[in-house]
Motif scaffolding. Structure first.
Motif, PDB file in Angstrom:
ATOM      1  N   ALA A   1      -6.353 -38.701 -74.884  1.00  0.00           N
ATOM      2  CA  ALA A   1      -5.019 -39.039 -75.389  1.00  0.00           C
ATOM      3  C   ALA A   1      -3.954 -38.972 -74.308  1.00  0.00           C
ATOM      4  CB  ALA A   1      -4.643 -38.098 -76.541  1.00  0.00           C
ATOM      5  N   GLY A   2      -4.326 -38.669 -73.076  1.00  0.00           N
ATOM      6  CA  GLY A   2      -3.384 -38.684 -71.972  1.00  0.00           C
ATOM      7  C   GLY A   2      -2.870 -37.324 -71.557  1.00  0.00           C
ATOM      8  N   PHE A   3      -3.443 -36.246 -72.078  1.00  0.00           N
ATOM      9  CA  PHE A   3      -3.005 -34.897 -71.725  1.00  0.00           C
ATOM     10  C   PHE A   3      -4.048 -34.261 -70.781  1.00  0.00           C
ATOM     11  CE2 PHE A   3      -1.348 -35.890 -75.935  1.00  0.00           C
ATOM     12  CZ  PHE A   3       0.012 -35.650 -75.748  1.00  0.00           C
ATOM     13  N   GLY A   4      -3.577 -33.578 -69.763  1.00  0.00           N
ATOM     14  CA  GLY A   4      -4.474 -32.961 -68.783  1.00  0.00           C
ATOM     15  C   GLY A   4      -5.002 -31.610 -69.227  1.00  0.00           C
ATOM     16  N   ALA A   5      -5.716 -31.565 -70.338  1.00  0.00           N
ATOM     17  CA  ALA A   5      -6.201 -30.305 -70.897  1.00  0.00           C
ATOM     18  C   ALA A   5      -7.437 -29.814 -70.127  1.00  0.00           C
ATOM     19  CB  ALA A   5      -6.545 -30.496 -72.370  1.00  0.00           C
ATOM     20  N   GLN A   6      -7.625 -28.499 -70.130  1.00  0.00           N
ATOM     21  CA  GLN A   6      -8.762 -27.870 -69.441  1.00  0.00           C
ATOM     22  C   GLN A   6      -9.445 -26.887 -70.389  1.00  0.00           C
ATOM     23  OE1 GLN A   6      -7.084 -25.990 -65.998  1.00  0.00           O
ATOM     24  NE2 GLN A   6      -6.596 -27.914 -64.963  1.00  0.00           N
ATOM     25  N   ALA A   7     -10.780 -26.821 -70.319  1.00  0.00           N
ATOM     26  CA  ALA A   7     -11.560 -25.840 -71.082  1.00  0.00           C
ATOM     27  C   ALA A   7     -11.967 -24.725 -70.128  1.00  0.00           C
ATOM     28  CB  ALA A   7     -12.784 -26.490 -71.712  1.00  0.00           C
ATOM     29  N   GLU A   8     -11.625 -23.477 -70.479  1.00  0.00           N
ATOM     30  CA  GLU A   8     -11.892 -22.339 -69.600  1.00  0.00           C
ATOM     31  C   GLU A   8     -12.538 -21.206 -70.385  1.00  0.00           C
ATOM     32  OE1 GLU A   8      -8.128 -21.243 -68.079  1.00  0.00           O
ATOM     33  OE2 GLU A   8      -7.937 -22.986 -66.733  1.00  0.00           O
ATOM     34  N   PRO A   9     -13.442 -20.441 -69.756  1.00  0.00           N
ATOM     35  CA  PRO A   9     -14.038 -19.282 -70.436  1.00  0.00           C
ATOM     36  C   PRO A   9     -13.038 -18.131 -70.501  1.00  0.00           C
ATOM     37  CG  PRO A   9     -14.870 -19.433 -68.209  1.00  0.00           C
ATOM     38  CD  PRO A   9     -14.035 -20.662 -68.424  1.00  0.00           C
ATOM     39  N   LEU A  10     -13.162 -17.326 -71.544  1.00  0.00           N
ATOM     40  CA  LEU A  10     -12.335 -16.137 -71.700  1.00  0.00           C
ATOM     41  C   LEU A  10     -13.100 -14.929 -71.153  1.00  0.00           C
ATOM     42  CD1 LEU A  10     -10.996 -16.692 -75.307  1.00  0.00           C
ATOM     43  CD2 LEU A  10      -9.661 -16.796 -73.193  1.00  0.00           C
ATOM     44  N   GLY A  11     -12.460 -14.174 -70.258  1.00  0.00           N
ATOM     45  CA  GLY A  11     -13.119 -13.016 -69.672  1.00  0.00           C
ATOM     46  C   GLY A  11     -14.010 -13.415 -68.510  1.00  0.00           C
ATOM     47  N   ASP A  12     -14.567 -12.398 -67.859  1.00  0.00           N
ATOM     48  CA  ASP A  12     -15.439 -12.648 -66.721  1.00  0.00           C
ATOM     49  C   ASP A  12     -16.762 -13.222 -67.194  1.00  0.00           C
ATOM     50  OD1 ASP A  12     -13.503 -11.629 -65.080  1.00  0.00           O
ATOM     51  OD2 ASP A  12     -14.327  -9.589 -65.098  1.00  0.00           O
ATOM     52  N   ALA A  13     -17.205 -14.247 -66.542  1.00  0.00           N
ATOM     53  CA  ALA A  13     -18.480 -14.886 -66.862  1.00  0.00           C
ATOM     54  C   ALA A  13     -19.201 -15.206 -65.564  1.00  0.00           C
ATOM     55  CB  ALA A  13     -18.249 -16.160 -67.669  1.00  0.00           C
ATOM     56  N   GLY A  14     -20.502 -15.194 -65.630  1.00  0.00           N
ATOM     57  CA  GLY A  14     -21.300 -15.505 -64.450  1.00  0.00           C
ATOM     58  C   GLY A  14     -22.425 -14.501 -64.268  1.00  0.00           C
ATOM     59  N   THR A  15     -22.968 -14.445 -63.071  1.00  0.00           N
ATOM     60  CA  THR A  15     -24.109 -13.582 -62.764  1.00  0.00           C
ATOM     61  C   THR A  15     -23.641 -12.379 -61.964  1.00  0.00           C
ATOM     62  OG1 THR A  15     -25.584 -15.506 -62.723  1.00  0.00           O
ATOM     63  CG2 THR A  15     -26.376 -13.473 -61.703  1.00  0.00           C
ATOM     64  N   ARG A  16     -24.026 -11.195 -62.435  1.00  0.00           N
ATOM     65  CA  ARG A  16     -23.696  -9.959 -61.723  1.00  0.00           C
ATOM     66  C   ARG A  16     -24.965  -9.439 -61.051  1.00  0.00           C
ATOM     67  NH1 ARG A  16     -18.813  -7.589 -62.796  1.00  0.00           N
ATOM     68  NH2 ARG A  16     -17.574  -8.540 -64.451  1.00  0.00           N
ATOM     69  N   HIS A  17     -24.827  -9.021 -59.802  1.00  0.00           N
ATOM     70  CA  HIS A  17     -25.958  -8.577 -58.994  1.00  0.00           C
ATOM     71  C   HIS A  17     -25.903  -7.051 -58.843  1.00  0.00           C
ATOM     72  CE1 HIS A  17     -26.767 -12.781 -57.789  1.00  0.00           C
ATOM     73  NE2 HIS A  17     -25.441 -12.886 -57.791  1.00  0.00           N
ATOM     74  N   TRP A  18     -27.038  -6.404 -59.131  1.00  0.00           N
ATOM     75  CA  TRP A  18     -27.131  -4.953 -59.056  1.00  0.00           C
ATOM     76  C   TRP A  18     -28.316  -4.549 -58.187  1.00  0.00           C
ATOM     77  CZ3 TRP A  18     -23.711  -1.504 -61.348  1.00  0.00           C
ATOM     78  CH2 TRP A  18     -22.783  -2.054 -62.237  1.00  0.00           C
ATOM     79  N   LEU A  19     -28.215  -3.356 -57.611  1.00  0.00           N
ATOM     80  CA  LEU A  19     -29.299  -2.790 -56.807  1.00  0.00           C
ATOM     81  C   LEU A  19     -29.627  -1.409 -57.380  1.00  0.00           C
ATOM     82  CD1 LEU A  19     -31.138  -3.094 -54.318  1.00  0.00           C
ATOM     83  CD2 LEU A  19     -29.353  -1.983 -52.974  1.00  0.00           C
ATOM     84  N   ASP A  20     -30.832  -1.278 -57.988  1.00  0.00           N
ATOM     85  CA  ASP A  20     -31.282  -0.009 -58.550  1.00  0.00           C
ATOM     86  C   ASP A  20     -32.107   0.735 -57.496  1.00  0.00           C
ATOM     87  OD1 ASP A  20     -30.106  -0.820 -60.888  1.00  0.00           O
ATOM     88  OD2 ASP A  20     -31.968  -1.563 -61.770  1.00  0.00           O
ATOM     89  N   VAL A  21     -31.804   2.012 -57.284  1.00  0.00           N
ATOM     90  CA  VAL A  21     -32.484   2.802 -56.256  1.00  0.00           C
ATOM     91  C   VAL A  21     -32.923   4.137 -56.840  1.00  0.00           C
ATOM     92  CG1 VAL A  21     -31.267   1.720 -54.346  1.00  0.00           C
ATOM     93  CG2 VAL A  21     -30.298   3.752 -55.413  1.00  0.00           C
ATOM     94  N   ALA A  22     -34.110   4.609 -56.413  1.00  0.00           N
ATOM     95  CA  ALA A  22     -34.588   5.959 -56.711  1.00  0.00           C
ATOM     96  C   ALA A  22     -34.420   6.793 -55.451  1.00  0.00           C
ATOM     97  CB  ALA A  22     -36.052   5.927 -57.140  1.00  0.00           C
ATOM     98  N   VAL A  23     -33.721   7.911 -55.562  1.00  0.00           N
ATOM     99  CA  VAL A  23     -33.349   8.690 -54.373  1.00  0.00           C
ATOM    100  C   VAL A  23     -33.820  10.128 -54.538  1.00  0.00           C
ATOM    101  CG1 VAL A  23     -31.372   7.218 -53.903  1.00  0.00           C
ATOM    102  CG2 VAL A  23     -31.071   9.236 -55.334  1.00  0.00           C
ATOM    103  N   ALA A  24     -33.951  10.814 -53.407  1.00  0.00           N
ATOM    104  CA  ALA A  24     -34.331  12.222 -53.388  1.00  0.00           C
ATOM    105  C   ALA A  24     -33.076  13.085 -53.312  1.00  0.00           C
ATOM    106  CB  ALA A  24     -35.263  12.495 -52.206  1.00  0.00           C
TER     107      ALA A  24
END
Length: 260
Positions: free
Chosen positions: A204-227
């Motif tokens: 209809a001529g309007f520059g609308a955008q669709a955006e996610p609410l909140g943080d979205a995506g892939t989170r990377h973690w490193l699990d370690v066993a320590v002494a």
């Protein structure tokens, strides 16, 4: 008369047998068999004198047993073989070589991307007992459709009038903040509905955008066993991790065993 004669006869027979038994000569003993010369006669232990018993006991202790003599003869005629060493006691040196049990397990992260995760893994590898990388794909809380911030409030009001004229009545002007004078055009629980509404607005001529609410995506973690003695705060600084959360070691131990 016949009975009396039978009794007299029996008495006479008994007297004759008794007289023969009393007057018979004694039996002649059998002569002992000749014993070979130079061979000592066997004697029961009960027949020996105490001195002979003591001499026999000392001689038996001095002479080797037949089994030991046979074993020595076999060893003399057969080649010697090396005896395999006994297994080491688990409480000795082998126990010292056993892997150290972890005292706790931590989840370091989240990291910005896979490269940051790989760098953190390389730095912590020598300091930990086990480690694994983990990725969590987080979905947004929802989606929104909006027009980007306009020049001022008047421009935003004019855009709203155009939206109403085009048949779009769901709108709201954001008054403050970084998105002041932007126009919100609706919230949606799913991505597909949000993108479909934004496509209709653009048509209809309007520059609308669709955006996610909140943080979205892939989170990377490193699990370690320590002494004991592992410095979690120093590890966070070294790797750039935002957090160091405690996690259960059971899952990490299973992952380490499966990787072997």
């Amino acid at each position: 008369m016949l009975l009396r004669a039978s009794i007299v006869l029996l008495l006479a027979l008994n007297l004759g047998v008794a007289l023969w038994w009393a007057m018979r000569s004694p039996p002649v003993p059998e002569a002992p068999s000749a014993h070979p010369a130079g061979v000592p006669r066997l004697q029961l232990l009960s027949e020996a004198t105490p001195q002979a018993r003591a001499t026999a006991a000392s001689a038996g202790a001095a002479d080797p047993q037949p089994e030991a003599a046979l074993a020595e003869a076999g060893e003399a005629g057969a080649p010697r073989t090396e005896t395999p060493p006994a297994p080491a006691d688990a409480s000795g040196e082998d126990a010292a070589a056993a892997p150290t049990q972890p005292s706790r397990c931590l989840a370091l992260g989240p990291f910005a991307d896979a490269d940051a995760l790989a760098t953190a893994r390389t730095r912590l590898q020598p300091q930990v007992l086990h480690l694994r990388t983990r990725e969590i794909v987080e979905a947004p809380r929802g989606w929104r459709v909006m027009l980007p911030p306009l020049a001022d409030r008047d421009a935003a009001q004019a855009a709203v009038q155009n939206l109403v004229a085009a048949g779009f009545n769901d709108h709201f002007i954001i008054a403050t903040g970084e998105e002041a004078n932007a126009i919100a055009l609706g919230r949606f629980s799913g991505e597909a509905a949000a993108r479909r509404h934004a496509a209709n607005l653009r048509a209809a001529g309007f520059g609308a955008q669709a955006e996610p609410l909140g943080d979205a995506g892939t989170r990377h973690w490193l699990d370690v066993a320590v002494a004991d003695g592992f410095d979690a705060a120093a590890a966070r600084t070294e790797t750039g991790a935002a957090r160091a959360d405690s996690v259960d070691c059971a899952g990490l131990a299973e992952a380490a065993a499966a990787a072997r």
